[in-house]
Write an enzyme that holds these catalytic residues in place. Structure first.
Site, PDB file in Angstrom:
ATOM      1  N   ASP A 174     -12.597  15.093   0.620  1.00  0.00           N
ATOM      2  CA  ASP A 174     -13.089  13.951   1.394  1.00  0.00           C
ATOM      3  C   ASP A 174     -14.304  14.429   2.164  1.00  0.00           C
ATOM      4  O   ASP A 174     -14.175  15.176   3.130  1.00  0.00           O
ATOM      5  CB  ASP A 174     -12.022  13.438   2.365  1.00  0.00           C
ATOM      6  CG  ASP A 174     -12.401  12.075   2.944  1.00  0.00           C
ATOM      7  OD1 ASP A 174     -13.607  11.859   3.188  1.00  0.00           O
ATOM      8  OD2 ASP A 174     -11.505  11.238   3.161  1.00  0.00           O
ATOM      9  N   ILE A 179      -3.519   8.409   5.805  1.00  0.00           N
ATOM     10  CA  ILE A 179      -2.412   8.480   4.847  1.00  0.00           C
ATOM     11  C   ILE A 179      -2.475   9.785   4.064  1.00  0.00           C
ATOM     12  O   ILE A 179      -1.458  10.453   3.869  1.00  0.00           O
ATOM     13  CB  ILE A 179      -2.443   7.258   3.907  1.00  0.00           C
ATOM     14  CG1 ILE A 179      -2.225   5.973   4.709  1.00  0.00           C
ATOM     15  CG2 ILE A 179      -1.382   7.389   2.818  1.00  0.00           C
ATOM     16  CD1 ILE A 179      -2.384   4.698   3.902  1.00  0.00           C
ATOM     17  N   HIS A 186       3.820  -2.338  -6.180  1.00  0.00           N
ATOM     18  CA  HIS A 186       3.095  -2.277  -4.896  1.00  0.00           C
ATOM     19  C   HIS A 186       4.084  -2.262  -3.725  1.00  0.00           C
ATOM     20  O   HIS A 186       4.071  -3.136  -2.852  1.00  0.00           O
ATOM     21  CB  HIS A 186       2.135  -3.447  -4.763  1.00  0.00           C
ATOM     22  CG  HIS A 186       1.000  -3.147  -3.819  1.00  0.00           C
ATOM     23  ND1 HIS A 186      -0.248  -3.684  -3.964  1.00  0.00           N
ATOM     24  CD2 HIS A 186       0.926  -2.361  -2.714  1.00  0.00           C
ATOM     25  CE1 HIS A 186      -1.045  -3.240  -2.992  1.00  0.00           C
ATOM     26  NE2 HIS A 186      -0.338  -2.437  -2.219  1.00  0.00           N
ATOM     27  N   LEU A 187       4.886  -1.206  -3.676  1.00  0.00           N
ATOM     28  CA  LEU A 187       5.926  -1.084  -2.656  1.00  0.00           C
ATOM     29  C   LEU A 187       5.528  -0.170  -1.504  1.00  0.00           C
ATOM     30  O   LEU A 187       6.340   0.079  -0.607  1.00  0.00           O
ATOM     31  CB  LEU A 187       7.215  -0.536  -3.292  1.00  0.00           C
ATOM     32  CG  LEU A 187       7.868  -1.382  -4.383  1.00  0.00           C
ATOM     33  CD1 LEU A 187       9.126  -0.696  -4.891  1.00  0.00           C
ATOM     34  CD2 LEU A 187       8.192  -2.773  -3.849  1.00  0.00           C
ATOM     35  N   GLY A 188       4.280   0.309  -1.496  1.00  0.00           N
ATOM     36  CA  GLY A 188       3.894   1.310  -0.499  1.00  0.00           C
ATOM     37  C   GLY A 188       4.200   0.911   0.927  1.00  0.00           C
ATOM     38  O   GLY A 188       4.635   1.736   1.734  1.00  0.00           O
ATOM     39  N   ALA A 189       3.979  -0.345   1.279  1.00  0.00           N
ATOM     40  CA  ALA A 189       4.214  -0.800   2.660  1.00  0.00           C
ATOM     41  C   ALA A 189       5.543  -1.528   2.814  1.00  0.00           C
ATOM     42  O   ALA A 189       5.836  -2.042   3.900  1.00  0.00           O
ATOM     43  CB  ALA A 189       3.079  -1.717   3.108  1.00  0.00           C
ATOM     44  N   GLU A 232      -2.995  -7.963  -9.461  1.00  0.00           N
ATOM     45  CA  GLU A 232      -1.603  -8.107  -9.042  1.00  0.00           C
ATOM     46  C   GLU A 232      -1.304  -9.565  -8.721  1.00  0.00           C
ATOM     47  O   GLU A 232      -2.193 -10.280  -8.237  1.00  0.00           O
ATOM     48  CB  GLU A 232      -1.333  -7.226  -7.814  1.00  0.00           C
ATOM     49  CG  GLU A 232      -1.479  -5.742  -8.109  1.00  0.00           C
ATOM     50  CD  GLU A 232      -1.169  -4.852  -6.907  1.00  0.00           C
ATOM     51  OE1 GLU A 232      -0.905  -5.403  -5.804  1.00  0.00           O
ATOM     52  OE2 GLU A 232      -1.200  -3.621  -7.049  1.00  0.00           O
ATOM     53  N   ASP A 288       1.790   2.757  -8.263  1.00  0.00           N
ATOM     54  CA  ASP A 288       2.327   1.678  -7.435  1.00  0.00           C
ATOM     55  C   ASP A 288       1.387   0.488  -7.359  1.00  0.00           C
ATOM     56  O   ASP A 288       1.792  -0.579  -6.892  1.00  0.00           O
ATOM     57  CB  ASP A 288       2.586   2.199  -6.013  1.00  0.00           C
ATOM     58  CG  ASP A 288       3.219   1.160  -5.107  1.00  0.00           C
ATOM     59  OD1 ASP A 288       4.221   0.548  -5.522  1.00  0.00           O
ATOM     60  OD2 ASP A 288       2.712   0.952  -3.981  1.00  0.00           O
TER      61      ASP A 288
END
Length: 535
Positions: free
Chosen positions: A179, A160, A288-291, A270, A265
């Site tokens: 990373d 991602i 939490h709309l990422g997916a 939650e 998000d």
């Protein structure tokens, strides 16, 4: 993708418990007998599960140990999503049931949502919309900033994070990423600068987007200290996991004016309908709309259907989350080494300080077998808790390759000192291990080229130091004063060089200040403590 190049099997029955893409249902229906149990109660599901060879769920249906115990025919559980939190994976594994998901199906949607949050936050779009529909024309109040020419810092450079970087480059942004498990070459391929530490990234980034997994190591990863290291006016985007950010520290940084804004998000708990972030100027929040795109949901349904079909027809299941079956002869030799391989992979990554070309050596009977599953277990350990996706022996090799991690394998038919021996080398770090006893307990038998013998444990420390009197006592005293109990200790000395290696296992995590205190002892060159996933 799985492969299903076999004839349809109408004698196999699949239960789809929750709504998935029509194309996914059609794919299964073309191969098997499919029932839809979308409105079944928990009790009805328990009564009827014994009739099915496969079950497909999303997040609402709980595939518990009790349900699995009733499922006499069950061969596969498919989760139309990226997690398997609602499936008792150990219970399924004990029964030989494959558990698979739709790994990666929401990656593109999550990346796009991070970009959307960044742009919405930069231009105050939600606030301006709310103001206008309430009858106020406030152009001067909602002026924003351009993103072109700005620097985006990406923390967590997995699938991602890399998608976000590619899209940010298309917007004319400069991109820097942190990373430690992504190889140099991957940064170069994408035209992204590599930050050696999070602080290096914070210091130059106008926007910071998080793409970290939720692990004990990453919880509150972005803390008061992290916010202090950020540029004044920087803006934070979090579409990863809610608990990687210290919410109180974020609110304080926003209220003080040090941060210019945030796009959030995800939340520590939650669903969330109340938060100190709500209503703060410059903050954009979504539930939490990422997916949550049609494409991601459709993709998840199709992918899981293909995976379930592959599992039922003998195909390759690329997103299984539990260990695939081994033949009895290979299992007798390789099976006991799976935990050791994973733990050595975790430990070598801590000691090497990140990713380096990895050399994996198999000695003894191991060298005569197909050791790919052990290599995958090593790589799963290397990636464990450090990437934004679930990792296991099935997908570890592909995830490592995706990050540019290089590895090679060496086989040595005759093992030195042990019937079987597994060794790893990354840069100047080398480790060897084997298993002992009727329960095949994993043991570390060599470190930095020096023989040592200690059982691996959840909390382990390794030190390289000058071999002078009193060093062992100093370590014991420091840990004792920190109320950390030593469970076991082993020491190896190199008389030729005057150096020594010490390994200790302890009963609890060691505070950072205690680690620093040991590192400051005269003669101590290197000090590491690692938390291992010891099952």
């Amino acid at each position: 993708m799985g492969t299903t190049d076999t004839l349809a099997r109408a004698d196999l029955r699949v239960l789809v418990c929750e709504k998935i893409a029509d194309a996914g249902v059609a794919h299964l229906s073309g191969l098997f007998s499919v029932d839809l149990g979308l409105d079944w109660s928990k009790e009805e599901l328990a009564d009827r599960i014994a009739d099915y060879d496969a079950i497909v769920v999303r997040s609402a249906t709980k595939v518990t140990a009790d349900l699995i115990a009733r499922a006499d025919r069950l061969k596969v559980v498919g989760r139309a999503g990226t997690g398997v939190d609602n499936v008792d994976v150990p219970a399924a594994t004990r029964r030989g049931i494959v558990v698979c998901n739709a790994a990666g199906s929401n990656a593109l949607s999550a990346a796009e949502h991070a970009i959307a949050l960044m742009l919405s936050q930069a231009r105050n779009i939600p606030q301006a919309h709310s103001s206008l529909v309430q009858g106020r024309w406030e152009r001067s109040k909602f002026g924003g900033i351009e993103v072109t020419g700005k620097t985006l810092g990406v923390v967590g450079f997995g699938r991602i994070g890399q998608m976000v970087a590619e899209r940010a480059k298309g917007l004319g942004m400069n991109v820097i990423a942190y990373d430690p498990l992504v190889a140099e070459g991957r940064y170069r391929e994408l035209g992204v600068d590599k930050a050696e530490t999070p602080a290096d990234l914070y210091a130059v980034s106008d926007f910071i987007t998080l793409h970290l997994a939720s692990t004990p190591e990453t919880r509150n990863f972005v803390s008061t200290e992290a916010f202090a290291a950020m540029k004044k006016g920087a803006r934070l985007i979090n579409a990863a996991r809610g608990d990687v950010v210290d919410t109180d520290a974020l609110v304080a940084a926003l209220e003080s004016g040090h941060l210019g804004g945030a796009g959030i998000d995800v939340f520590p708990t939650e669903p969330t309908t109340e938060s100190p972030l709500f209503g703060l100027p410059g903050v954009v929040v979504t539930p939490h709309l990422g997916a949550s795109t049609e494409e991601a949901q459709d993709r998840a349904g199709v992918v899981v259907a293909e995976q379930v079909a592959a599992a039922l027809t003998g195909g390759v299941v690329t997103s299984a989350v539990n260990i695939p079956a081994l033949g009895p002869e290979a299992l007798a030799v390789l099976g006991p080494f799976l935990p050791l391989a994973r733990q050595l992979g975790q430990l070598v990554t801590v000691l090497a300080g990140g990713v380096a070309p990895l050399e994996i050596s198999y000695e003894g009977d191991l060298a005569t077998l197909d050791t790919r599953i052990l290599t995958s277990a090593v790589l799963a350990g290397v990636l464990h808790g450090r990437i934004d996706e679930a990792v296991n022996v099935v997908n570890a090799a592909s995830l490592a390759a995706e990050r540019g991690i290089e590895w090679s394998e060496i086989t040595i038919p005759r093992a030195r000192d042990y019937t079987n021996r597994l060794s790893l080398r990354a840069g100047d770090v080398s480790l060897s291990g084997t298993t002992v006893g009727t329960t095949s307990r994993p043991r570390l038998v060599s470190a930095f080229g020096q023989d040592i013998d200690i059982e691996l444990a959840p909390h382990i420390g390794l030190f390289r130091y000058l071999d002078i009197p009193g060093q062992i006592g100093r370590v014991g005293t420091i840990l004792g004063l920190a109320n950390v109990n030593i469970a076991s200790m082993a020491v190896s000395r190199s008389r030729a060089e005057g150096g020594a290696v010490m390994a200790v296992t302890v009963d609890s995590p060691v505070p950072e200040e205690t680690v620093r205190e040991i590192a400051n002892v005269d003669g101590f060159a290197q000090v590491w403590f690692a938390a291992l996933d010891v099952e």
